[in-house]
Design a protein around this motif. Structure first.
Motif, short mmCIF file in Angstrom:
data_model
loop_
_atom_site.label_atom_id
_atom_site.label_comp_id
_atom_site.label_asym_id
_atom_site.label_seq_id
_atom_site.Cartn_x
_atom_site.Cartn_y
_atom_site.Cartn_z
N ALA A 134 23.55 3.24 34.92
CA ALA A 134 24.52 2.32 34.18
C ALA A 134 23.84 2.16 32.68
CB ALA A 134 23.50 1.12 34.50
N ASP A 135 23.66 3.48 32.13
CA ASP A 135 23.34 3.57 30.77
C ASP A 135 22.12 3.06 30.07
OD1 ASP A 135 25.43 5.65 30.83
OD2 ASP A 135 26.83 4.22 29.72
N LEU A 136 21.14 2.71 30.92
CA LEU A 136 19.92 2.33 30.16
C LEU A 136 19.12 3.30 29.68
CD1 LEU A 136 19.18 -0.58 32.79
CD2 LEU A 136 20.18 -0.73 30.67
N GLU A 137 19.19 4.38 30.18
CA GLU A 137 18.58 5.91 29.53
C GLU A 137 17.22 5.95 29.72
OE1 GLU A 137 19.87 5.61 25.48
OE2 GLU A 137 21.90 6.46 25.74
N ARG A 138 16.37 4.77 29.57
CA ARG A 138 14.87 5.18 29.58
C ARG A 138 14.40 3.89 30.13
NH1 ARG A 138 13.32 9.26 25.96
NH2 ARG A 138 11.48 8.64 25.59
N VAL A 139 13.90 3.90 31.48
CA VAL A 139 13.26 2.80 32.25
C VAL A 139 12.19 3.07 33.06
CG1 VAL A 139 15.96 1.84 32.43
CG2 VAL A 139 14.84 3.53 34.22
N ALA A 167 19.57 3.05 37.68
CA ALA A 167 19.59 2.11 36.30
C ALA A 167 20.13 3.19 35.21
CB ALA A 167 18.24 1.55 36.08
N LEU A 168 19.70 4.36 35.31
CA LEU A 168 20.16 5.45 34.26
C LEU A 168 21.76 5.50 34.39
CD1 LEU A 168 17.47 8.17 34.42
CD2 LEU A 168 17.67 6.20 33.03
N ILE A 214 29.85 8.63 39.91
CA ILE A 214 30.67 7.88 38.65
C ILE A 214 29.92 8.25 37.16
CG2 ILE A 214 31.11 5.45 39.53
CD1 ILE A 214 28.62 4.36 38.54
N GLY A 215 29.18 9.41 37.32
CA GLY A 215 28.76 10.07 36.07
C GLY A 215 27.32 9.92 36.01
N MET A 216 26.33 10.47 36.60
CA MET A 216 24.89 10.49 36.29
C MET A 216 24.24 11.44 35.19
SD MET A 216 21.84 8.97 37.28
CE MET A 216 21.76 8.72 39.07
N PRO A 217 23.46 10.79 34.17
CA PRO A 217 23.20 11.98 33.02
C PRO A 217 22.21 12.84 33.63
CG PRO A 217 22.01 9.90 33.01
CD PRO A 217 23.03 9.61 34.06
N PRO A 218 21.94 13.87 33.30
CA PRO A 218 20.69 14.80 33.42
C PRO A 218 19.49 13.72 33.38
CG PRO A 218 22.13 15.78 32.06
CD PRO A 218 22.76 14.49 32.12
N TRP A 219 18.67 14.02 34.36
CA TRP A 219 17.43 12.99 34.23
C TRP A 219 16.18 13.43 35.17
CZ3 TRP A 219 16.14 9.60 38.63
CH2 TRP A 219 16.77 9.82 40.03
N GLY A 220 15.28 12.91 35.02
CA GLY A 220 13.99 13.29 35.75
C GLY A 220 12.86 12.14 35.30
N GLY A 221 11.69 12.45 35.76
CA GLY A 221 10.66 11.41 35.57
C GLY A 221 9.49 11.79 36.25
N PHE A 222 8.56 10.73 36.35
CA PHE A 222 7.08 10.97 37.34
C PHE A 222 6.60 9.66 37.61
CE2 PHE A 222 6.16 10.92 32.64
CZ PHE A 222 5.15 9.98 32.68
N GLY A 223 5.94 9.76 38.58
CA GLY A 223 5.26 8.47 39.05
C GLY A 223 3.56 8.68 39.10
N LEU A 224 3.02 7.82 38.43
CA LEU A 224 1.54 7.62 37.96
C LEU A 224 0.97 6.79 38.96
CD1 LEU A 224 -0.99 8.29 36.55
CD2 LEU A 224 -0.08 6.92 34.53
N GLY A 225 0.07 7.16 39.87
CA GLY A 225 -0.69 6.17 40.85
C GLY A 225 -1.82 5.65 39.83
N ILE A 226 -1.81 4.42 39.56
CA ILE A 226 -2.86 3.78 38.80
C ILE A 226 -3.92 3.80 39.51
CG2 ILE A 226 -3.30 1.70 37.39
CD1 ILE A 226 -0.90 3.12 36.30
N ASN A 227 -4.18 3.28 40.79
CA ASN A 227 -5.25 3.46 41.50
C ASN A 227 -6.02 4.83 41.28
OD1 ASN A 227 -3.14 1.71 43.22
ND2 ASN A 227 -5.05 0.63 43.34
N ARG A 228 -5.57 5.65 41.63
CA ARG A 228 -6.18 7.05 41.37
C ARG A 228 -6.76 7.27 40.17
NH1 ARG A 228 -3.39 11.28 45.78
NH2 ARG A 228 -4.17 10.44 47.59
#
Length: 482
Positions: free
Chosen positions: A224-229, A221-222, A442-456
């Motif tokens: 596709a230039d959605l930037e923050r998802v 999705a990034l 096709i041109g991916m921006p520098p990116w990263g993120g994280f996953g938060l386990g809601i149960n834990r």
């Protein structure tokens, strides 16, 4: 369907009044079997409101009430749902029990005998509440009878706090310009060498998998230039052991975004989100009331320590520093080449939550950063320090990992090389991996993120021993019902 005001009225405690005209109608559960007096001229029954408050009624056989109130009350069955019209009377008994004068009653839904399950967790006055040890042993019986178990307000408070985390997180992400992108639960890709971690399902002559993460599609999705998802969704893992720590179906908040400068942006956002969530749970009346309700059965509820440094941020410890803490301050031999074991995470959690910790004010949540390359996925960005570490982190909450985050490769050439150099190589030209590769080509921006386990997160915040407590209908290796 009830509107919000009607629902609130039904769940509110029955207020005391000396006004004979002060009557209320509300829907309640029959808590116990009616008790007939020795002379059979009166019958007593305890009703239970959804918020855990109790109403005590005693009905005389010749009290002049219409509609056969005495006969109806005499034959009520426990857990039946009834609508009562009553007025409260002055009393000096336990606050959780209000004596009422019953004016009218009728069934909404008659319950059959609940069966072998004994609901011993409501803690009405005069009832002996099961000990913590007994409650732990009851877990399988409670899960088998989950709907009855969920009628216990302390249990229901867990699910309401779980919902609260969702509400708070979505509001926070909205304020920071994130957009919700639903990711598919059915995926075509798999990671070679990790096939046993995924559930496979037949899919119109092909094989599909239940998604273990939304990261792949959020990353696309990034492109596709959605930037923050983000996605707040169910993910699936083939966890083969039913150990109270793992689920095969659980809830994740996963988010990714374009980086402007460095991976520290990911650390900072994970920090600010977690602090906001935990502070809101500890300070907003709506959630503190639920925490206090949960504390009736879960004594660690309300004891969570959110220890922030002078900068207002959570502690951040490098991987090698955490290993040193284990050896030099906690007294546990730990191999620098291996990931943290469950017992090591728990030991670090206890140490940083204690007054003995020199790292920060006592805290039940902290970061571990700069994991070695061989302990992380191949597509994670290497550290700028040329020391064989990665731009990645875990968050340890109440002694177990609940967040994993990182910066990810955005160059198509670097990604293809990383895929090729895995112990179990990925062929980027296969149909299932081609969309992900195309997103980079096709041109991916520098990116990263994280996953938060809601149960834990909920488990750790309330100090629950078994993660299955966080789900109304849990699924682990041993459970496919109810």
């Amino acid at each position: 369907m009830l509107n919000a005001r009607q629902m609130s009225s039904q769940l509110a405690p029955f207020h005391l009044s000396n006004d004979d005209t002060d009557t209320r109608s509300l829907d309640v559960r029959v808590h116990n079997s009616p008790i007939l007096s020795d002379d059979s001229n009166s019958v007593a029954v305890l009703f239970r409101c959804a918020n855990g408050h109790f109403l005590q009624a005693t009905v005389e056989s010749k009290n002049g009430l219409d509609n056969g109130v005495f006969d109806t009350v005499s034959f009520l069955t426990p857990e039946s749902l009834v609508r009562v019209t009553a007025r409260s009377v002055a009393h000096d008994t336990d606050f959780d029990i209000t004596p009422i004068e019953l004016c009218d009653i009728h069934y909404l839904s008659a319950a059959k005998t609940p069966g072998a399950y004994s609901n011993v967790l409501h803690g009405a006055s005069g009832e002996v509440l099961a000990s913590i040890q007994s409650r732990t042993k009851l877990i399988e019986e409670r899960l088998d009878n989950r709907l009855l178990d969920a009628r216990v307000p302390a249990t229901a408070a867990i699910f309401k706090l779980f919902s609260g985390v969702h509400e708070l997180a979505v509001e926070y992400l909205k304020l920071h310009d994130f957009y919700h992108v639903p990711t598919p639960a059915l995926v075509g890709y798999e990671f070679p060498g990790e096939e046993d971690d995924l559930f496979t399902v037949p899919y119109f002559g092909r094989t599909a998998r239940l998604a273990p993460t939304g990261e792949i599609h959020l990353g696309m999705a990034l492109s596709a230039d959605l930037e923050r998802v983000y996605d707040f969704h169910t993910v699936f893992r083939r966890e083969p052991v039913s150990d109270g720590r793992h689920l095969t179906e659980f809830t994740m908040l996963e988010l990714v975004f374009n980086l402007q400068h460095s991976w520290i942006e990911i650390l900072d956002f994970a920090d600010s989100l977690l602090v906001s969530l935990l502070h809101s749970l500890q300070s907003q009346d709506k959630y503190t009331a639920l925490t206090n309700t949960a504390k009736r059965l879960y004594p660690l509820a309300g004891t969570f320590k959110l220890g922030l440094g002078k900068s207002g941020k959570l502690p951040r410890i490098r991987f090698n520093e955490a290993k040193t803490l284990l050896r030099d301050f906690i007294g546990i031999e730990s191999d620098d080449d291996k990931d943290f074991t469950r017992s090591e995470e728990a030991a670090l959690g206890r140490f940083l939550a204690s007054e003995e910790s020199h790292v920060s004010p006592p805290t039940d949540v902290f970061f571990i950063t700069h994991f070695p390359k061989h302990l992380r996925s191949c597509n994670i960005y290497p550290s700028d320090e040329q020391d064989d570490t990665t731009q990645s982190f875990d968050v340890i909450l109440r002694g177990q990992e609940c967040v994993t985050g990182c910066r990810l490769l955005h160059s198509a050439e670097d990604l293809a090389a990383a895929f090729a150099n895995r112990p179990h190589p990925i062929e980027p030209e296969t149909p299932e991996w081609r969309p992900y590769m195309t997103a980079h080509e096709i041109g991916m921006p520098p990116w990263g993120g994280f996953g938060l386990g809601i149960n834990r997160l909920v488990q750790g915040f309330l100090g629950l021993e078994d993660i299955r407590e966080t789900v109304l209908f849990p699924r682990d290796a041993a459970r496919l019902l109810p």
